[in-house]
Design an enzyme around this catalytic site. Structure first.
Site, PDB file in Angstrom:
ATOM      1  N   ASP A 201     -18.479 -13.842  -0.954  1.00  0.00           N
ATOM      2  CA  ASP A 201     -18.917 -14.304   0.373  1.00  0.00           C
ATOM      3  C   ASP A 201     -18.959 -15.828   0.344  1.00  0.00           C
ATOM      4  O   ASP A 201     -19.961 -16.444   0.711  1.00  0.00           O
ATOM      5  CB  ASP A 201     -20.291 -13.715   0.698  1.00  0.00           C
ATOM      6  CG  ASP A 201     -20.667 -13.884   2.170  1.00  0.00           C
ATOM      7  OD1 ASP A 201     -19.754 -13.995   3.010  1.00  0.00           O
ATOM      8  OD2 ASP A 201     -21.876 -13.908   2.475  1.00  0.00           O
ATOM      9  N   ASN A 206     -23.088 -20.768   1.791  1.00  0.00           N
ATOM     10  CA  ASN A 206     -23.509 -20.344   0.464  1.00  0.00           C
ATOM     11  C   ASN A 206     -23.194 -21.392  -0.599  1.00  0.00           C
ATOM     12  O   ASN A 206     -23.107 -21.073  -1.794  1.00  0.00           O
ATOM     13  CB  ASN A 206     -22.856 -19.006   0.092  1.00  0.00           C
ATOM     14  CG  ASN A 206     -23.545 -17.834   0.774  1.00  0.00           C
ATOM     15  OD1 ASN A 206     -24.726 -17.911   1.097  1.00  0.00           O
ATOM     16  ND2 ASN A 206     -22.808 -16.763   1.010  1.00  0.00           N
ATOM     17  N   ASP A 218     -26.297 -17.246  -3.699  1.00  0.00           N
ATOM     18  CA  ASP A 218     -26.172 -15.936  -3.052  1.00  0.00           C
ATOM     19  C   ASP A 218     -24.904 -15.185  -3.476  1.00  0.00           C
ATOM     20  O   ASP A 218     -23.928 -15.108  -2.739  1.00  0.00           O
ATOM     21  CB  ASP A 218     -26.212 -16.066  -1.532  1.00  0.00           C
ATOM     22  CG  ASP A 218     -26.417 -14.723  -0.853  1.00  0.00           C
ATOM     23  OD1 ASP A 218     -26.517 -13.701  -1.570  1.00  0.00           O
ATOM     24  OD2 ASP A 218     -26.455 -14.678   0.393  1.00  0.00           O
TER      25      ASP A 218
END
Length: 327
Positions: A201, A206, A218
């Site tokens: 992701d 992030n 994350d």
């Protein structure tokens, strides 16, 4: 195990504090809820004024083995001095349990979301992702998921079919474009490319920036997949703009890790995967009040009107030539 996996009903303030105290750490401040929707994440200071972040995993989402692999990946990165936030090892473990909830503790890391505003910054980001991938390729996940058509598209279409959030007046138009897009995406040649460990992701939200340092955070969605998955979300704007951005990213990336340019043909299909999966994710989690507070527009007719247009645009994008590097 908590009875309601979606609402974290048993995770009240007393439970949070007691769980943290089982690690020999005693909060001396309030618990500040941080932006997290799948899990519950809080920042606090202890009685020695050290700052931590505690993360309680959504029950039933990942297995213990999958969570441990996530943790080991970040520890592998940290061991090679790749800036990535890894959970603290306490009593020889990173994953802990209290009253059916699994949780871990992180050091609190300062910074702001990375906002690349020139090509030099994108090249710098490419170097960091290249460093991350050089370590990622030294081992594989055994339990984490692999990016697949079924996991991202097939299951998501099933969820959207049973969703009650799509307005009745738009359902026909919505599925009239979703179905052909899903059918086109079924031909994505994922099997033609090697897979590796990924952040999964990897978008600018992030990545934290503190002065000149970029830190990955994350890893909750880490998985196996083609390398380009951790690069394409950095691209935005017109085709010409994305080409220039891609050049900068790959130029930095290849200082530390080679990149198979044939993977560029996966960019638009993977974007299609994400568009469909994101809608299904919100629909699946809608009964969680945290989602309703964070995404109130998801239940509005205008959102679904815009999604019909977005799906049409993505289907058209699949007909265009894949992006090519300019160098």
């Amino acid at each position: 195990m908590p009875q309601n996996d979606f609402a974290f009903q048993g995770l009240g303030p007393d439970t949070l504090i007691k769980a943290i105290e089982t690690l020999g750490i005693y909060p001396d401040s309030g618990l500040l809820a941080l932006n997290s929707y799948e899990n519950r994440v809080y920042q606090f200071s202890d009685d020695n004024r050290r700052r931590y972040v505690v993360k309680f995993y959504r029950p039933g989402r990942w297995s213990i083995e999958q969570i441990v692999e996530e943790h080991q990946f970040t520890l592998d990165l940290q061991a090679e001095e790749i800036p990535a936030v890894a959970p603290l090892q306490i009593n020889g473990r990173t994953l802990h349990e209290f009253e059916g909830y699994h949780f871990c503790l992180f050091p609190s890391v300062g910074g702001r979301a990375f906002e690349p505003d020139d090509l030099d910054q994108l090249e710098r980001l490419g170097r960091q992702i290249g460093r991350l991938h050089a370590v990622a390729q030294t081992a594989s996940f055994n339990y984490r998921e692999t990016i697949s058509y079924n996991g991202f598209v097939t299951d998501s279409v099933v969820e959207l079919r049973r969703s009650e959030l799509i307005p009745d007046g738009l359902k026909t138009a919505f599925f009239a474009i979703l179905e052909p897009l899903a059918e086109r995406l079924a031909g994505t040649p994922l099997a033609n490319f090697p897979v590796q460990r990924l952040h999964g992701d990897c978008h600018i939200g992030n990545i934290l920036q503190w002065d000149d340092k970029l830190t990955f955070v994350d890893f909750d969605d880490c998985r196996m997949g083609p390398a380009v998955q951790d690069l394409w979300m950095m691209l935005n704007g017109s085709r010409a703009e994305q080409t220039v951005q891609l050049d900068a990213l790959i130029e930095g990336y290849e200082e530390f890790c080679s990149f198979d340019k044939a993977q560029l043909l996966l960019i638009e299909p993977l974007r299609g995967f994400r568009i469909i999966q994101y809608m299904a994710w919100l629909s699946k989690r809608w009964q969680d009040s945290a989602f309703q507070r964070a995404f109130p527009w998801f239940a509005e007719e205008r959102y679904w009107e815009n999604q019909v247009l977005a799906l049409k645009e993505q289907l058209a994008a699949l007909d265009e030539e894949p992006l090519k590097l300019g160098f």
